[in-house]
Design a protein around this motif. Structure first.
Motif, PDB file in Angstrom:
ATOM      1  N   VAL A   1      -0.811   5.716   1.648  1.00 27.73           N
ATOM      2  CA  VAL A   1       0.223   5.579   2.672  1.00 27.73           C
ATOM      3  C   VAL A   1      -0.412   5.500   4.058  1.00 27.73           C
ATOM      4  O   VAL A   1       0.014   4.714   4.912  1.00 27.73           O
ATOM      5  N   VAL A   2      -1.454   6.310   4.300  1.00 35.41           N
ATOM      6  CA  VAL A   2      -2.166   6.253   5.578  1.00 35.41           C
ATOM      7  C   VAL A   2      -2.709   4.855   5.830  1.00 35.41           C
ATOM      8  O   VAL A   2      -2.553   4.292   6.925  1.00 35.41           O
ATOM      9  N   PHE A   3      -3.343   4.246   4.835  1.00 33.81           N
ATOM     10  CA  PHE A   3      -3.886   2.903   5.018  1.00 33.81           C
ATOM     11  C   PHE A   3      -2.776   1.902   5.332  1.00 33.81           C
ATOM     12  O   PHE A   3      -2.902   1.082   6.244  1.00 33.81           O
ATOM     13  N   GLY A   4      -1.686   1.983   4.573  1.00 31.18           N
ATOM     14  CA  GLY A   4      -0.601   1.029   4.782  1.00 31.18           C
ATOM     15  C   GLY A   4       0.008   1.118   6.165  1.00 31.18           C
ATOM     16  O   GLY A   4       0.189   0.101   6.853  1.00 31.18           O
TER      17      GLY A   4
ATOM     18  N   THR B   1      -7.825  -4.559   0.536  1.00 35.61           N
ATOM     19  CA  THR B   1      -7.979  -3.110   0.418  1.00 35.61           C
ATOM     20  C   THR B   1      -7.245  -2.559  -0.790  1.00 35.61           C
ATOM     21  O   THR B   1      -7.756  -1.679  -1.505  1.00 35.61           O
ATOM     22  N   LEU B   2      -6.032  -3.066  -1.047  1.00 36.63           N
ATOM     23  CA  LEU B   2      -5.156  -2.482  -2.060  1.00 36.63           C
ATOM     24  C   LEU B   2      -5.808  -2.366  -3.445  1.00 36.63           C
ATOM     25  O   LEU B   2      -5.891  -1.257  -3.991  1.00 36.63           O
ATOM     26  N   PRO B   3      -6.277  -3.454  -4.058  1.00 32.84           N
ATOM     27  CA  PRO B   3      -6.837  -3.289  -5.409  1.00 32.84           C
ATOM     28  C   PRO B   3      -8.086  -2.422  -5.430  1.00 32.84           C
ATOM     29  O   PRO B   3      -8.334  -1.703  -6.405  1.00 32.84           O
TER      30      PRO B   3
ATOM     31  N   LEU C   1       0.831  -1.202   0.000  1.00 31.79           N
ATOM     32  CA  LEU C   1       0.000   0.000   0.000  1.00 31.79           C
ATOM     33  C   LEU C   1       0.869   1.257   0.000  1.00 31.79           C
ATOM     34  O   LEU C   1       0.595   2.221  -0.725  1.00 31.79           O
ATOM     35  N   VAL C   2       1.910   1.258   0.818  1.00 35.91           N
ATOM     36  CA  VAL C   2       2.817   2.400   0.851  1.00 35.91           C
ATOM     37  C   VAL C   2       3.504   2.571  -0.501  1.00 35.91           C
ATOM     38  O   VAL C   2       3.622   3.693  -1.023  1.00 35.91           O
ATOM     39  N   ALA C   3       3.941   1.463  -1.094  1.00 32.28           N
ATOM     40  CA  ALA C   3       4.634   1.526  -2.382  1.00 32.28           C
ATOM     41  C   ALA C   3       3.745   2.111  -3.465  1.00 32.28           C
ATOM     42  O   ALA C   3       4.184   2.959  -4.263  1.00 32.28           O
ATOM     43  N   VAL C   4       2.490   1.695  -3.502  1.00 31.95           N
ATOM     44  CA  VAL C   4       1.573   2.234  -4.503  1.00 31.95           C
ATOM     45  C   VAL C   4       1.332   3.721  -4.232  1.00 31.95           C
ATOM     46  O   VAL C   4       1.259   4.532  -5.160  1.00 31.95           O
TER      47      VAL C   4
END
Length: 394
Positions: free
Chosen positions: A48-51, A74-76, A12-15
């Motif tokens: 980034v907040v979610f990750g 969550t990611l996709p 999630l942070v990477a995306v």
């Protein structure tokens, strides 16, 4: 299970980091403001907040995440949601793209909030902090910070519902006016979480302390301000009150971090991000106060959102991620503090040039500033993604 959670939280942070680069490129290319705001807020900041929330919040409440695969689900959903919402304002894109994006975003946020709510269900007040005995003196501040995390969740829920209601056949909780959702998510969802998590993270990073009363200046005003801003937009007494209340929160947080920075005897490149971000936050609320009390200059509206999203939230996130993923651990060309400092300088300098250009109506300066910020975003992404790839190979 912890490896699964860590891997997908990093994803999630990477995306989110990739969205930062796309956002700066879109701003330079002149995409519609609603597109760039979406890329910055929904794409970069909230990914980034979610990750980080998936990995940090349960431990701050002395719990383990109830469903370690939640970040993978969550990611996709939030990626598709952000892409659809960002594409919608572009000429020629059918409205259904925005509707699909809004539904996907809402489902992703529902997974995020549902998982964390279930995880924290028997400790919603945050009285159990997971703070060890060696940090017993920090427990009062930790409890105060925890108390406002459920408020963040409420803002994310309402802001995401308003995002959906503006594009689908569901009834809005307010009136579907898009800037209300933006303020609910940015000031209520992201900034308030920066305040709450910041009061736990930053003193530990800098090995410094704050008086116990400081969070009680920042957190209640940071919790109330976004609601007043969203309810009062675009003008009026409620809006002006919200602007003042939010300014107290941001200036208070900036002063608190400046105190921590001065008190610390540590030197880390990541410490500069929140410091500069706090300064931009003060400029942003100052501009917001001018909008509340005097006629709005349309040329400065974009500067206001850039100061908030890229300056305050963005540079704070950049600095904190450099703490979690130090550039010095990288074993690839260019990895290290020098490039990290150059990335921070380019993002900072680019934003300053852009805002100055907006103030004096110099389009060339605005474009030059955005180009410099894009270079900083690329350097930042190179460092963070390089560290992630290195870890994946180990």
């Amino acid at each position: 299970m912890s490896a699964t959670l860590s891997r997908w939280s990093r994803a999630l942070v990477a995306v989110g980091v990739c969205w930062l680069v796309g956002w700066q490129a879109a701003a330079l290319a002149g995409f519609p403001r609603r597109t760039t705001v979406t890329l910055g807020l929904y794409g970069f900041v909230l990914h980034v907040v979610f990750g980080k929330a998936y990995s940090l919040v349960p431990s701050y409440f002395d719990r383990a995440l109830a469903w370690p695969h939640a970040p993978a689900v969550t990611l996709p959903l939030v990626v598709v949601g952000s892409a659809g919402l960002a594409a919608e304002p572009v000429d020629g894109i059918p409205a259904v793209v925005g509707a699909v994006g809004a539904w996907s975003w809402a489902l992703g946020v529902a997974v995020f909030l549902g998982t964390l709510a279930w995880t924290l269900r028997d400790n919603l007040s945050g009285a159990e902090t997971g703070t060890g005995d060696h940090n017993a003196d920090r427990r009062r501040i930790d409890r105060a910070a925890n108390l406002f995390v459920p408020v963040v969740f409420a803002y994310l829920a309402v802001g995401s519902w308003e995002t959906l209601a503006a594009r689908a056949a569901v009834s809005p909780l307010i009136d579907g006016y898009p800037p209300r959702a933006t303020h609910l998510l940015a000031a209520g969802g992201a900034a308030l979480l920066v305040f709450a998590v910041g009061f736990r993270l930053l003193p530990r990073f800098l090995v410094a302390g704050l008086p116990d009363w400081v969070p009680w200046v920042v957190l209640p005003t940071g919790a109330l301000g976004p609601a007043l801003l969203a309810a009062g937009l675009p003008a009026g007494t409620v809006f002006r009150t919200g602007a003042v209340v939010e300014a107290v929160a941001v200036v208070g947080f900036a002063a608190a971090y400046a105190h921590l920075y001065r008190s610390s005897d540590r030197e880390r490149v990541g410490f500069y991000g929140p410091l500069v971000g706090a300064g931009f936050g003060v400029l942003a609320v100052g501009l917001g106060l001018s909008f509340a009390f005097w006629p709005v200059d349309p040329t400065l509206v974009a500067a206001h959102y850039r100061l908030n999203l890229l300056g305050f939230l963005g540079l704070t996130i950049v600095g904190v991620t450099f703490q979690f993923y130090p550039p010095t651990v990288g074993r690839f060309p260019g990895a290290g503090d020098d490039l990290a400092l150059a990335a921070l300088a380019a993002l900072t300098g680019g934003l300053l040039v852009e805002v100055a250009g907006a103030v004096v109506s110099a389009p060339l300066a605005v474009s030059g500033g955005r180009a410099l910020a894009l270079l900083g975003a690329v350097a930042y992404a190179y460092l963070v993604l390089g560290v992630f790839l290195q870890r994946a190979r180990e």
